[in-house]
Design an enzyme around this catalytic site. Sequence first.
Site, short mmCIF file in Angstrom:
data_model
loop_
_atom_site.label_atom_id
_atom_site.label_comp_id
_atom_site.label_asym_id
_atom_site.label_seq_id
_atom_site.Cartn_x
_atom_site.Cartn_y
_atom_site.Cartn_z
CE1 TYR A 383 40.35 46.35 36.70
CE2 TYR A 383 39.28 45.35 34.81
CZ TYR A 383 40.03 45.23 35.98
OH TYR A 383 40.45 43.98 36.39
CE LYS A 387 43.68 45.37 35.69
NZ LYS A 387 44.77 44.90 36.55
#
Length: 478
Positions: A383, A387
């Site tokens: 993640y 991001k």
Amino acid sequence: MADRYLSFTATAPGRFLTARLGLPQPAALSRWTAERPSLDGRLLHLTAGGPSGLDLAPVLARTGLPTATEAAGTTTGSTGGSATGSTGPAAGSTGPAAGSTGPATGSTGPAGSTGPAAVVLDATGVRDVDALAEVHAALHPVVRSVAASGRVVVLGAPLDARDHHQAAVQQALEGFVRSLGKEIGRGRTVNLVRLTDASAAESTLRFLLSPRSAYVSGQVIGVAAEGPDGPVDWDLPLTGRTALVTGAARGIGEAVAETLARYGAHVVVLDVPQAAEDARRVAARLGGSALTLDITAADAGERIAAELPDGLDVLIHNAGITRDRRLVNMPAERWSSVLDVNLASVLRTTDALLAKGALRAGGRIVATASIAGLAGNAGQTNYGASKAGVAGLVRSLAPRALAEHGVTVNAVAPGFIETRMTAAVPLFIREAGRRMNSLAQGGLPVDVAETTAWLAHPASGAVNGQVVRVCGQSLLGA
Ligand code: NAI
């Protein structure tokens, strides 16, 4: 999942007990409502570092807040003994400025007391360490009196590559703003805007000086010099525009769709086929349309373009997933699914829509990063990578997209936001996430939505390549 601690600290016994125990005391934030669309009180306009080249007064006047402007009376190079603006009454003000009547002692009361609702300190003229003392001198007497949920906005200049003294003190403003944000309390926020032209920054100043920016603090926002093309409808800025929001069937995406619709946009609610019913419900409520599509499909961009033959103005990449595991335990599938939804599909659809000319000139792309991507988070290598990748995409593409297509590209980076995603987080980690920020509480989806709407605003053309955190100034990677 309601924040019961926040409700408890809003009661008298709760306040008493948490103060005695030295626990965080979050203030209930004042957010935008139709009944209360602006801050409640006056705006104090101060200057440090000598007269500014900015034509700020008319822009601040248009915020609708009664403005008290304090004269930039001190000379650059003062030793800080005399606050800029402490030299006389407010010029053209609706009342004396807080600092001009002496230090604002005794005005520590709640909102509605005599203190200003907002302070704008123009520090663009600060070029050396002596002049930096004027920042202290200007704010020291007034900070205490700023109303609860009030705003402090410091204006800085771009760093001058040929003057390391100017660059040092202008960079110093970042440390100043971030430190003040951590100590100011009572739901008040502190942000820095780097600008060279006041009218180009009008949408940004209106946003930061309003209840819409309730959960944005400790940010440094760069604004270029170009102003908006043509007149702007500040009440319904997105009238006649089409906005597509991915992952809009629920959570933050739904709030973004709702906010853009409130600003006048026709909203296309995109979500996966499994969420078709929710997507249709949201679209019907907002008078928009639903598009069921898995954004990871190789031809997602082409299908969006086919669905919107007249093109679109606003593209919000909000869809995102988490598949947490420490790297040692993470199977390749968890890695690739997260990278595919959160980053690869953002790259693919952006490229396809730009290549097809589907984004009209004056268009806006807003992608969704995360503070976990900027700061790193255990269990989120996939993640975090995805991001951080979003932030890289934004910074690289922004100048070219503007030059070649007239489209800006920015990102929001939410912190702890109260959604289904964070409700599923184990209690202890959830509580830590909520409290570990300057506002000592989680944000709401609408906080991300309002920030997205500011970046999508037709008057925000000078805001490009920015990654703006909506995190209450989280300690994570601050
Ligand atoms: P959520 O899980 O409530 O909603 C995400 C939506 O995206 C869902 O409706 C889902 O069906 C949709 N979606 C997922 N995969 C998709 C795909 N392949 N194609 C189309 N739609 C798809 O998540 P939430 O909390 O609303 O988050 C929204 C965005 O904000 C995400 O990008 C997330 O990473 C980001 N974010 C959220 C934070 C939070 O605290 N909730 C913090 C930081 C970032």
